[in-house]
Design a protein around this motif. Structure first.
Motif, PDB file in Angstrom:
ATOM      1  N   GLY A 163      -0.245  44.962   1.072  1.00  0.00           N
ATOM      2  CA  GLY A 163      -0.871  44.973   2.387  1.00  0.00           C
ATOM      3  C   GLY A 163      -2.351  44.667   2.361  1.00  0.00           C
ATOM      4  O   GLY A 163      -3.083  45.058   3.282  1.00  0.00           O
ATOM      5  N   GLN A 164      -2.810  43.963   1.330  1.00  0.00           N
ATOM      6  CA  GLN A 164      -4.232  43.639   1.199  1.00  0.00           C
ATOM      7  C   GLN A 164      -4.506  42.179   1.560  1.00  0.00           C
ATOM      8  O   GLN A 164      -5.391  41.546   0.988  1.00  0.00           O
ATOM      9  N   ASP A 165      -3.749  41.656   2.526  1.00  0.00           N
ATOM     10  CA  ASP A 165      -3.869  40.243   2.893  1.00  0.00           C
ATOM     11  C   ASP A 165      -5.278  39.849   3.300  1.00  0.00           C
ATOM     12  O   ASP A 165      -5.734  38.737   3.006  1.00  0.00           O
ATOM     13  N   GLN A 166      -5.978  40.740   3.996  1.00  0.00           N
ATOM     14  CA  GLN A 166      -7.306  40.382   4.497  1.00  0.00           C
ATOM     15  C   GLN A 166      -8.332  40.226   3.380  1.00  0.00           C
ATOM     16  O   GLN A 166      -9.388  39.631   3.582  1.00  0.00           O
ATOM     17  N   PHE A 167      -8.022  40.750   2.193  1.00  0.00           N
ATOM     18  CA  PHE A 167      -8.954  40.646   1.067  1.00  0.00           C
ATOM     19  C   PHE A 167      -8.609  39.494   0.120  1.00  0.00           C
ATOM     20  O   PHE A 167      -9.214  39.375  -0.944  1.00  0.00           O
ATOM     21  N   ILE A 168      -7.641  38.661   0.497  1.00  0.00           N
ATOM     22  CA  ILE A 168      -7.217  37.570  -0.382  1.00  0.00           C
ATOM     23  C   ILE A 168      -8.387  36.607  -0.610  1.00  0.00           C
ATOM     24  O   ILE A 168      -8.999  36.110   0.340  1.00  0.00           O
ATOM     25  N   PRO A 169      -8.719  36.298  -1.873  1.00  0.00           N
ATOM     26  CA  PRO A 169      -9.850  35.399  -2.154  1.00  0.00           C
ATOM     27  C   PRO A 169      -9.424  33.935  -2.192  1.00  0.00           C
ATOM     28  O   PRO A 169      -8.233  33.609  -2.253  1.00  0.00           O
ATOM     29  N   LEU A 170     -10.410  33.064  -2.156  1.00  0.00           N
ATOM     30  CA  LEU A 170     -10.199  31.641  -2.409  1.00  0.00           C
ATOM     31  C   LEU A 170     -10.278  31.411  -3.915  1.00  0.00           C
ATOM     32  O   LEU A 170     -11.122  31.999  -4.591  1.00  0.00           O
TER      33      LEU A 170
END
Length: 553
Positions: free
Chosen positions: A286-293
């Motif tokens: 549930g950490q989708d918003q922290f996904i990096p490039l």
């Protein structure tokens, strides 16, 4: 008789001194060689307990002076974080009296951050921030360097420096300041909104970069890069994947503003796949918003993914790491398809199927056999089967192919390759071939796989040197392959194994946010070929919108 005795005595004296001159250096060398392991054990224990990032070297590659006794040294230890150097006798004292970069510290009471100076051994061709004259050009320990912003200043100019405030230098937009982590550690409620508020003090456009390096990739370049990035950045944002897996390293993203982080993966395509799998795990948590490039600095033997995204076929230090960081900041956001490869063995329907992630390509046949033989040789393990037997078996039609549910009539092929990216086999544009035949364009975000066939290992070699075209079988969203041979080699992204009769299904899994470097191309092929792999403006806009959606969610 007296003359003879005198000559004899002189000869014996000469022989004695010659023996001493030969034996003494040998004995000293032997004594040092016996003492070195004991000395290294003592230093290793010191290095493990130290706050410095000590590394021992038998020979410095430039004129170096001890930061404690100021004497010139040829061998000793250096810290790859703050840059201090010391000879063996002074290492313990240097460790005690000289401070290193603090990865987490509060700013001053007035809220400002000041330079942290280290004296001596400044970089070559550096200039004083005060008088603009060259620094470090005297044969002694002289001049100062800030370990954060890399500003250099003369000994005499330090007291007259107008501004002692440190702005973290050119790469302030990618450095995680120590005072930011200090404030995060003091938060009672850790929420993305709080991180965004704290990030305001880091300035607009702050996009911290995490460096994940695989020291087992390339020719020891990983170790060198770790040190160079620790010198420029906060050491907390530089990770050695041989010591810490990417799943744990990426948890630092959850302490940074959502959608702001970029990850530089230093390694081969296998290392990139390892990191992307860890990012998929973040999504499951549930950490989708922290996904990096994700961007790549290619070090391994197989760098087809890096080549397809414009980062080149390999890095050997030809450009400085400062330019690498600039390229990361200028890169464009693109989406890349990732695929699920499911292998169900015949007769083992009640056993859990083998499931793999694919970024580059899947293949069965000659190129997988070469990869398997190379892998077995590299790992020094016995071969799973006889290459002669396998080569003989490959001369017979042993598989059925379905593209999007439709059966494909196959010629007498020895192998099938399913590609997601434009490059294959260490820099060959497989789908394009010689470029003398029309072919549908390929993209890394179109949800389509390119499927080709090869007649044998000689045909593979011809394709790689641009002397033949592959057998283009089509493009599809789903690929199903039924293998009937008793034992065949196959690979996914360069990881080979031997497989018996089975059914292989390749379906779309997800998309990864990658960074594309469009400023340069990796070979001398014509521009039309390059355009086939370069994302269009619509493609980049779509990826940017996706990143914004992730950030807002």
């Amino acid at each position: 008789i007296d003359v003879y005795s005198t000559e004899l005595r002189e000869e014996w004296t000469l022989l004695l001194w010659t023996t001493v001159a030969v034996l003494v250096p040998v004995l000293i060398t032997l004594w040092c060689s016996f003492q070195r392991p004991k000395r290294k054990v003592q230093l290793k224990d010191l290095f493990r307990k130290s706050k410095h990032g000590w590394h021992y070297t038998d020979l410095f590659n430039k004129p170096t002076y001890c930061c404690v006794c100021s004497q010139p040294i040829l061998q000793g230890a250096f810290c790859d974080c703050c840059g201090i150097c010391a000879d063996e006798e002074c290492i313990q004292r240097a460790d005690r009296i000289l401070s290193c970069k603090e990865i987490m510290t509060q700013s001053q009471t007035d809220g400002r951050f000041y330079h942290q100076w280290v004296r001596g051994n400044v970089p070559l061709a550096s200039y004083c921030a005060e008088c603009k004259q060259q620094c470090g050009n005297q044969p002694k320990l002289c001049d100062y360097r800030c370990v954060w912003c890399q500003t250099t200043v003369h000994d005499d100019c330090l007291s007259s420096l107008n501004d002692d405030l440190c702005d973290l230098g050119e790469f302030r937009s990618v450095i995680i300041p120590p005072y930011y982590l200090y404030q995060v550690n003091k938060l009672h409620r850790r929420h993305p909104d709080e991180y965004s508020k704290l990030a305001a003090v880091c300035g607009s456009g702050w996009t911290p970069v995490l460096v994940l390096a695989n020291t087992r990739s390339g020719n020891n370049m990983g170790e060198v890069l770790l040190g160079e990035f620790r010198t420029l950045l906060n050491p907390v944002q530089v990770f050695d994947l041989s010591e810490l897996p990417p799943s744990k390293a990426l948890q630092l993203c959850t302490l940074l503003p959502p959608g702001s982080v970029r990850v530089l993966v230093c390694g081969g395509d296998g290392t990139v796949g390892w990191v992307l799998d860890a990012i998929d795990t973040m999504k499951l948590k549930g950490q989708d918003q922290f996904i990096p490039l994700v961007t790549i600095l290619p070090l391994g033997t197989g760098n087809d993914l890096s080549n397809s995204l414009g980062w080149g076929a390999g890095y050997a230090g030809e450009i400085p790491v400062e330019q690498v960081l600039r390229n990361v900041l200028e890169a464009e956001v693109v989406q890349m398809d990732r695929w699920k490869v499911q292998v169900v063995s015949k007769g083992n329907y009640f056993r859990k199927p083998k499931v793999l992630s694919m970024n580059n390509y899947f293949s069965v046949g000659p190129d997988a056999l070469m990869a398997l033989n190379f892998h077995a040789h590299r790992e020094k393990t016995p071969s799973f089967f006889s290459s002669r037997i396998i080569n003989k078996m490959l001369h017979y039609y042993r598989f059925n192919l379905e593209l999007d549910g439709e059966q494909v009539t196959l010629p007498s092929l020895e192998g099938i390759i399913v590609c997601n990216i434009g490059y294959w086999g260490g820099g060959c544009r497989l789908w394009e071939g010689m470029g003398d035949e029309p072919y549908p364009p390929t993209r890394v975000d179109d949800g389509l796989l390119e499927v080709v066939g090869v007649y044998g290992s000689f045909h593979c070699a011809q394709i790689q040197v641009n002397l033949a075209n592959p057998v283009r079988l089509g493009q599809a969203h789903t690929v199903r392959l039924v293998l009937k041979s008793s034992r065949m080699p196959m690979q996914v992204d360069g990881e080979p194994w031997a497989q018996g009769p089975c059914t292989i299904t390749i379906t779309h899994k997800t998309q990864a946010l990658m960074l594309y470097h469009s400023a340069e191309h990796t070979d001398d092929d014509d521009s039309s070929a390059s355009e086939a792999e370069e994302p269009s403006a619509d493609h980049i806009d779509t990826a940017s919108n996706t990143q914004e959606t992730v950030t807002v969610s």
